[in-house]
Design a protein around this motif. Structure first.
Motif, PDB file in Angstrom:
ATOM      1  N   SER A 122      -3.789  14.224   2.518  1.00 31.78           N
ATOM      2  CA  SER A 122      -4.318  13.311   3.532  1.00 31.78           C
ATOM      3  C   SER A 122      -3.217  12.356   3.969  1.00 31.78           C
ATOM      4  N   GLN A 160     -12.299   8.513  -4.152  1.00 36.95           N
ATOM      5  CA  GLN A 160     -11.420   7.410  -4.584  1.00 36.95           C
ATOM      6  C   GLN A 160     -10.160   7.311  -3.739  1.00 36.95           C
ATOM      7  N   GLY A 161      -9.974   6.181  -3.131  1.00 37.27           N
ATOM      8  CA  GLY A 161      -8.716   5.929  -2.440  1.00 37.27           C
ATOM      9  C   GLY A 161      -8.627   6.547  -1.056  1.00 37.27           C
ATOM     10  N   GLN A 162      -9.678   7.214  -0.591  1.00 42.57           N
ATOM     11  CA  GLN A 162      -9.557   7.871   0.711  1.00 42.57           C
ATOM     12  C   GLN A 162     -10.518   7.340   1.757  1.00 42.57           C
ATOM     13  N   GLU A 165     -14.855   1.245 -15.017  1.00 45.08           N
ATOM     14  CA  GLU A 165     -13.926   2.332 -14.688  1.00 45.08           C
ATOM     15  C   GLU A 165     -12.896   2.588 -15.780  1.00 45.08           C
ATOM     16  N   GLY A 201       0.790  -1.223   0.000  1.00 48.47           N
ATOM     17  CA  GLY A 201       0.000   0.000   0.000  1.00 48.47           C
ATOM     18  C   GLY A 201       0.825   1.278   0.000  1.00 48.47           C
ATOM     19  N   ARG A 220      -5.185   4.623  -6.362  1.00 50.66           N
ATOM     20  CA  ARG A 220      -5.939   4.568  -5.104  1.00 50.66           C
ATOM     21  C   ARG A 220      -5.021   4.453  -3.890  1.00 50.66           C
ATOM     22  N   ARG A 237      -4.869  -1.524   1.902  1.00 52.90           N
ATOM     23  CA  ARG A 237      -3.845  -0.899   1.043  1.00 52.90           C
ATOM     24  C   ARG A 237      -4.089   0.591   0.836  1.00 52.90           C
ATOM     25  N   GLN A 238      -5.355   0.995   1.004  1.00 56.38           N
ATOM     26  CA  GLN A 238      -5.716   2.378   0.667  1.00 56.38           C
ATOM     27  C   GLN A 238      -5.914   3.261   1.875  1.00 56.38           C
ATOM     28  N   ILE A 239      -6.335   2.669   2.977  1.00 62.67           N
ATOM     29  CA  ILE A 239      -6.826   3.441   4.110  1.00 62.67           C
ATOM     30  C   ILE A 239      -5.684   4.180   4.809  1.00 62.67           C
TER      31      ILE A 239
END
Lengths: 364, 364
Positions: free
Chosen positions: B2, B141-143, B168, A142, A362, B362-364
């Motif tokens: 972020s 997206q991604g957040q 997408e 990630g 992402r 992976r994104q958070i």
């Protein structure tokens, strides 16, 4: 605590069949969902490159025309890496070439903090050493830099991602089997059909070539190496230690007598009886011949070559130039998880590349 | 800019067939790849919950036993949301129930910054209003917060993720067709086989029930609503505005005379001739009967019911209780992208849920 990238810069190398589709799809994505996050800062083909020393973005809409009009001699790979690693934002390189030299430079890209997306099989199906170098250079889950290569097997079909998901969630893959080459699929679906009789082998090869389903020299499909490369990638992802795509049995359909000969297609009919015999013997057993790759994870064995299948088997029932890949796993039990569809073509291959880019965006 | 979460807390609601497999898989994942990032802070079944006011982690290894021994009366859904939204770290709720009430609370979870993973179809196949509320509450997206629901169609098979990727990356999906119910698959594969003759319809239903392939009341499978729900989800993801799973034609295989009757299985043989007739007519056309769902994206039409297929068609060739789903798209052309495999079962469903969790981490 790591932070998220505000902007991501894309560098595209290669704008042939897949690459030009990719640039078109990327431009169309950027139009339908404008993202200030994304910009193209490098675009190159074999003899021409376009970029600005200040990393100013290249307009996506007519990037290929701009490259044509204003491109100049491309820098060396190490100069590209240097240029990209100094970029003010995180960089993703999209390698749409089939270059061995670029593939061998992936570890250097990654060490420069640059992520890689590619449909190019070479880096993942070459030496085990290169594989280890690449995957020891990716960042922690990630965080990047990332290496994504969905389209290296089965074009845009979810093959790599599905196998990775199986492994990561703790399933035990026991066997992988399939038809991995669109060319081989087309050849055997017409040479050894379920219903009716196929023509001669050499006629099938010639027809495939005329329709554009083969490499310029069909021997590059018939030697089985393309299938062996894809099998090498899947085997390694599933945890097998495969030294190289030539370290396991691969059946070549190029008669040894014609391997170095300049009139391959002219002389191929001389060898039709060999393939005829294979088809007849399969037919006596009420089966058809297909060219498959298979991995036996328990026995740690890989092989590529002709096999016979019952006419009701999904591999026998393929049409056109479709690929089919089956994952046998502990959790799925007796019947496998199977994915079938077009495994070649500019647009579906580019779609897999674009899907990888969306997944990286992402996370990055 | 972020930042990335240093730690992520998991709350698991439901520990039945899928939920208990999920907790086992999660514990095994945590053991094989220890991650200080992840902790379980809430675990509940219908009449019992376990959590600590100070959000102290529940040991994953024997979480289910701890719940058994030390669980207490579960809080209300709004109290759960309140508790989780005050957690010191980002929270992901895994809803392994089939609760309508929890499904209807997803927008409130999301508004509290809590991500959701679920195999529960209810939230996505209910009213269009709930769907809109859910997807207008997810983050950019991604957040996050995120909503992932791979296992709501086809269990752990990559169906939802594949459709999302197609959409997408800008492909145009024209048609989706498939066998979406393991129960219906098993019933028709044995009632209307490719080779040989099947038994009576009522005998097939009874056998499926004995083998545990049906809901406790088989009418819950035979009424077609389960298939209609899955079709509703896929249709909406592909861009169709489907009001509800009862807003398009759905053929029920429950004879109207038996819809409210308490001796359903005893009286089902009285209606065998209806299904026999269907099978005979298909057979005269050299076809077999299957129970399919299909979406025609161009005509914006959905339907669920019996259809006839050539014996060589992949849908005719299904085995066991396998699902099969085909995506026809502009880029794939004449032949679809098809995915086939087990579409039900605790372990494969939980695997889809765990795969979603890995993607969110992976994104958070």
């Amino acid at each position: 605590m790591s932070t998220r990238a505000e902007k991501v810069s894309i560098a595209v190398i290669g704008a042939g069949g897949v690459g030009s589709c990719f640039v078109t799809q990327l431009a169309s994505l950027a139009k339908s969902r404008p993202s200030p996050k994304l910009s193209l800062i490098y675009l190159a083909i074999i003899d021409r490159a376009l970029y600005h020393q200040d990393y100013a973005p290249i307009p996506l809409d007519n990037a290929l025309e701009e490259l044509d009009n204003f491109g100049f001699e491309p820098p060396s790979i190490s100069d590209i890496i240097h240029f990209l690693s100094k970029a003010p934002h995180k960089v993703v390189v999209v390698d749409n070439t089939s270059s061995q030299a670029i593939a061998e430079s992936y570890p250097a890209f990654l060490k420069g903090g640059i992520s890689i997306i590619t449909p190019n099989k070479k880096a993942f199906s070459g030496s085990k050493e290169l594989w280890d170098q690449i995957f020891s250079s990716v960042g922690p889950q990630g965080q990047g830099p990332f290496v994504y290569h969905e389209s290296s097997v089965g074009a845009g079909m979810p093959i790599i991602s599905t196998l990775n998901d199986l492994v990561e969630t703790g399933d035990r893959v026991t066997r992988i089997e399939g038809v991995f080459s669109g060319t081989m699929s087309f050849l055997f679906n017409s040479f050894s059909p379920i219903n009716g009789e196929g023509g001669s082998w050499s006629a099938s090869v010639m027809r495939a070539k005329q329709l554009g389903y083969t490499e310029p020299d069909p021997r590059d499909d018939l030697n089985g190496l393309d299938v062996a490369r894809k099998l090498t990638i899947l085997g390694r992802l599933a945890g097998m230690s495969i030294e190289s795509p030539t370290s396991f049995p691969v059946q070549s359909l190029v008669p040894q007598e014609l391997s170095g000969c300049s009139e391959f297609l002219d002389r191929l009919p001389e060898f039709d009886d060999r393939m005829d015999k294979e088809r007849q013997e399969a037919s006596k057993a009420n089966k058809v011949v297909r060219f498959v790759g298979s991995l036996d994870l328990a026995a740690q064995k890989a092989k590529v070559g002709m096999e016979w299948f019952e006419k009701s088997h999904p591999i026998a029932g393929l049409e056109g130039s479709d690929n089919i890949i089956s994952f046998y796993t502990e959790r799925y039990g007796r019947l496998p998880l199977t994915i079938r569809g077009a495994g070649a073509g500019g647009d579906v291959t580019a779609m897999g590349v674009l899907g990888d880019l969306i997944k990286i965006l992402r996370q990055i």
